[in-house]
Write an enzyme that holds these catalytic residues in place. Structure first.
Site, PDB file in Angstrom:
ATOM      1  N   MET A   9       0.819  -1.202   0.000  1.00 25.05           N
ATOM      2  CA  MET A   9       0.000   0.000   0.000  1.00 25.05           C
ATOM      3  C   MET A   9       0.856   1.258   0.000  1.00 25.05           C
ATOM      4  O   MET A   9       0.565   2.222  -0.718  1.00 25.05           O
ATOM      5  CB  MET A   9      -0.932   0.001   1.211  1.00 25.05           C
ATOM      6  N   ARG A  46       0.579   3.880  -2.822  1.00 28.71           N
ATOM      7  CA  ARG A  46       0.107   5.247  -2.554  1.00 28.71           C
ATOM      8  C   ARG A  46       1.075   6.287  -3.093  1.00 28.71           C
ATOM      9  O   ARG A  46       0.648   7.309  -3.643  1.00 28.71           O
ATOM     10  CB  ARG A  46      -0.121   5.426  -1.055  1.00 28.71           C
ATOM     11  N   TYR A  63      -8.803   5.305  -5.335  1.00 26.12           N
ATOM     12  CA  TYR A  63      -8.166   4.003  -5.077  1.00 26.12           C
ATOM     13  C   TYR A  63      -6.873   4.153  -4.277  1.00 26.12           C
ATOM     14  O   TYR A  63      -6.289   5.220  -4.200  1.00 26.12           O
ATOM     15  CB  TYR A  63      -7.980   3.180  -6.338  1.00 26.12           C
ATOM     16  N   GLU A  64      -6.495   3.047  -3.653  1.00 21.77           N
ATOM     17  CA  GLU A  64      -5.375   2.984  -2.701  1.00 21.77           C
ATOM     18  C   GLU A  64      -5.577   3.926  -1.506  1.00 21.77           C
ATOM     19  O   GLU A  64      -4.624   4.420  -0.914  1.00 21.77           O
ATOM     20  CB  GLU A  64      -4.032   3.284  -3.384  1.00 21.77           C
ATOM     21  N   GLY A  65      -6.835   4.166  -1.175  1.00 25.70           N
ATOM     22  CA  GLY A  65      -7.156   5.007  -0.019  1.00 25.70           C
ATOM     23  C   GLY A  65      -7.611   6.383  -0.463  1.00 25.70           C
ATOM     24  O   GLY A  65      -6.855   7.132  -1.081  1.00 25.70           O
TER      25      GLY A  65
END
Length: 598
Positions: free
Chosen positions: A294, A298, A438-440
């Site tokens: 992640m 990110r 996406y990815e937070g």
């Protein structure tokens, strides 16, 4: 539609003057990272991005991917481009040489990755996820699994994915239901469905290595009961050849606003008896391992926003120089190109300065990761890593929100033609829209910055950053040069706004959690704004030094100085407003129920 030309000169400036690349070759392990090598790598990468990947961007957007009985097919030219990408060694540019990578520092690889994202974002997503999977395997895979899978993933012969999300478990991974049942031979049978899986299936490689979060039968509830499993599309024989097809299948692909040529898959595991998987690391530590991917992802997604902003800026600038409309309000000249109009110039400068500020943040963070890697588990290594981790939500949140704003400005500069798909301006905005999700999401990045990064050491890492910003503002103020002093004054005021807001959050973290959570995203925007000003200030100092000495491309350095001043004038004053927003918290809605409000 303009061609993409990698901004190699600005990339090199940022690498050398702001990210510390020039000093990197003095660190053990990076001796080969010389300026000459960097020049050669970036020149070749720029050529590949511009000549091979950029021409496919529009094709991919129009054609998209298709799910057939034999799996997902990518757009015309995709397989050939990926083969060329892999054979040139771009996939493993920063991966360890012992597993087939080039072993080059992240602070060089980041520029290559930006080029690939700018040229063709949909294409870039496959290698991005593979790189993240490689990092996870390097950290927690057994020697046997590394020997079987790592080299083929590093070289790009096989790709990798990350499988977190399920229909009922989005940001709240505690709700994951996928399960893994142990087998007598030490493997596991994996069952479950995952959604939003980027490049979950495609026709570019012979095998795909899925990293899947699932629960063991005796796992505790919540996030502490999640394990991670390696589930290949095809099983691998003892001699390394491909064996039977695994019970892991793409059952549908999403129809999306953008990134049409990146297949976003719904993956089914175990519909026909169970997908064979292998436990990575220790049981119930899967979420911890997945965050290794992640963090990599990110930072990469923040870079995507920067890359799309650069592409949109280049296209908007080319269009503004060609499009003739109206009279020059300053000179009276009739029918001038629209780049002569002050408002168009304002928008172009906003695009340029914000892209350059976020690029500097991303490259600086990559340099911190290089230094952390080189220093290992020492105190210095920990310091560099914590600084990098502090910056990652700022890069991700800031780079992606900036990308949306800047690509939208690109459409605006095109006017009505920007709303017409044939110009390609709209594609950059459509592609950018996913990056804040996406990815937070941006909200998750804000909470990460606030609770996991700012408060984990009672603000000690933040104080290091504040000290660096202060030192830059002081150097600008002491320069004796009016343009630098003006930047320094605004940077100092913005820093005060950031520190005041930080103190308010610290004072209210325990007694006013609702207000703190409400303030998290404005606080992230505040941090991004000030960090951008910090790096633009450093850029201005470096450019002024070269101008004083009469060295290098003087026009480039004059533009760099003007861009930094524009950022200070147009962006840094917003810091005070963000600080006021932070300190307002949830005062307006505290004590009211949702029914009353909505």
């Amino acid at each position: 539609m303009s061609d993409y030309r990698a901004p190699v000169k600005d990339m090199r400036f940022v690498m050398d003057e702001l990210a510390g690349f020039k000093e990197l070759s003095q660190i053990a392990g990076f001796e080969e990272a010389t300026p000459d090598l960097a020049d050669a790598v970036l020149d070749e990468a720029a050529k590949f991005a511009g000549e091979v990947l950029a021409p496919l961007n529009r094709i991919g957007d129009k054609e998209g991917c298709k799910l057939t009985p034999n799996g997902v097919t990518t757009p015309p030219g995709w397989k050939e481009a990926y083969k060329a990408f892999r054979e040139a060694g771009w996939n493993g540019i920063s991966s360890p040489a012992e597993f087939g990578g080039q072993g080059l520092p992240d602070s060089l690889g980041v520029a290559v990755k930006e080029m690939v994202c700018s040229a063709n974002l949909s294409f870039s997503l496959g290698p991005l996820l593979t790189t993240g999977a490689v990092e996870a395997l390097l950290t927690c895979a057994s020697d046997e699994l590394k020997a079987t899978f790592l080299e083929k993933m590093v070289t790009g012969e096989w790709t990798g994915t990350m499988n977190l999300t399920e229909p009922q478990a989005g940001s709240d991974l505690a709700l994951i239901r996928s399960r893994a049942e142990p087998q007598a031979d030490g493997s596991y049978k994996v069952f479950g469905q995952k959604i939003f899986i980027t490049y979950g299936d495609h026709d570019m490689t012979d095998n795909i290595v899925h990293l899947v979060l699932a629960r063991l039968p005796d796992a505790p509830a919540g996030v502490k009961g999640i394990s991670m499993f390696l589930v290949p599309k095809f099983l691998v024989n003892a001699d390394g050849s491909l064996g039977a097809r695994n019970d892991a299948h793409c059952v549908s692909i999403e129809h999306k606003l953008g990134i049409h040529a990146s297949p976003t898959c719904v993956m089914a595991y175990g519909d026909n008896g169970g997908a064979v998987g292998y436990l990575l690391g220790e049981p119930n530590r899967g979420l911890e391992y997945m965050f290794i991917m992640m963090n990599e992802a990110r930072l990469g997604v923040g870079l995507q926003g920067i890359a799309l902003g650069e592409r949109a800026y280049q296209q908007a600038l080319a269009y503004a120089r060609e499009r003739k409309q109206g009279r020059d309000a300053l000179t009276g000249e009739a029918l001038v190109s629209i780049d002569k109009h002050p408002d168009i110039r304002r928008m172009l400068m906003l695009m340029k300065c914000r892209v350059e500020a976020c690029r500097a943040m991303a490259y600086y963070t990559s340099g911190l990761l290089d230094r952390a890697h080189a220093a290992g588990h020492s105190e210095e290594g920990k310091r560099q890593l914590w600084l990098a981790e502090f910056m990652i939500p700022i890069v991700k949140g800031g780079g992606t929100e900036m990308g949306i704003d800047v690509t939208s400005l690109g459409v605006q500069i095109h006017g009505g033609m920007g709303f017409i798909e044939e110009t390609g301006a709209a594609q950059h905005w459509r592609d950018s829209r996913i990056t804040t999700i996406y990815e937070g999401t941006t909200g998750i990045q804000a909470n990460d910055l606030l609770f996991r990064k700012l408060m984990r050491d009672q603000g000690a890492t933040a104080k290091v950053v504040f000290g660096e910003v202060y030192a830059t503002a002081k150097a600008l103020g002491a320069s004796g040069k009016p343009e630098l002093m003006a930047i320094g004054q605004k940077l100092g005021a913005a820093l005060k706004a950031w520190t005041d807001a930080t103190e308010w959050l610290a004072a209210n973290a325990k007694t006013g959690l609702g207000g703190v959570l409400t303030a998290a995203v404005p606080y992230l925007h505040l941090a991004v704004t000030v960090c951008g000003g910090w790096f633009m200030g450093k850029a201005a100092l470096a450019a002024a030094g070269y101008l004083d000495k009469g060295e290098g491309d003087q026009a480039f350095y004059r533009a760099k100085l003007a861009t930094a001043r524009f950022y200070a004038d147009q962006m840094l004053p917003q810091a005070a407003a963000y600080a006021e927003t932070v300190k307002a918290g949830d005062a307006a809605i505290a004590g009211m129920s949702g029914d009353e409000l909505f």
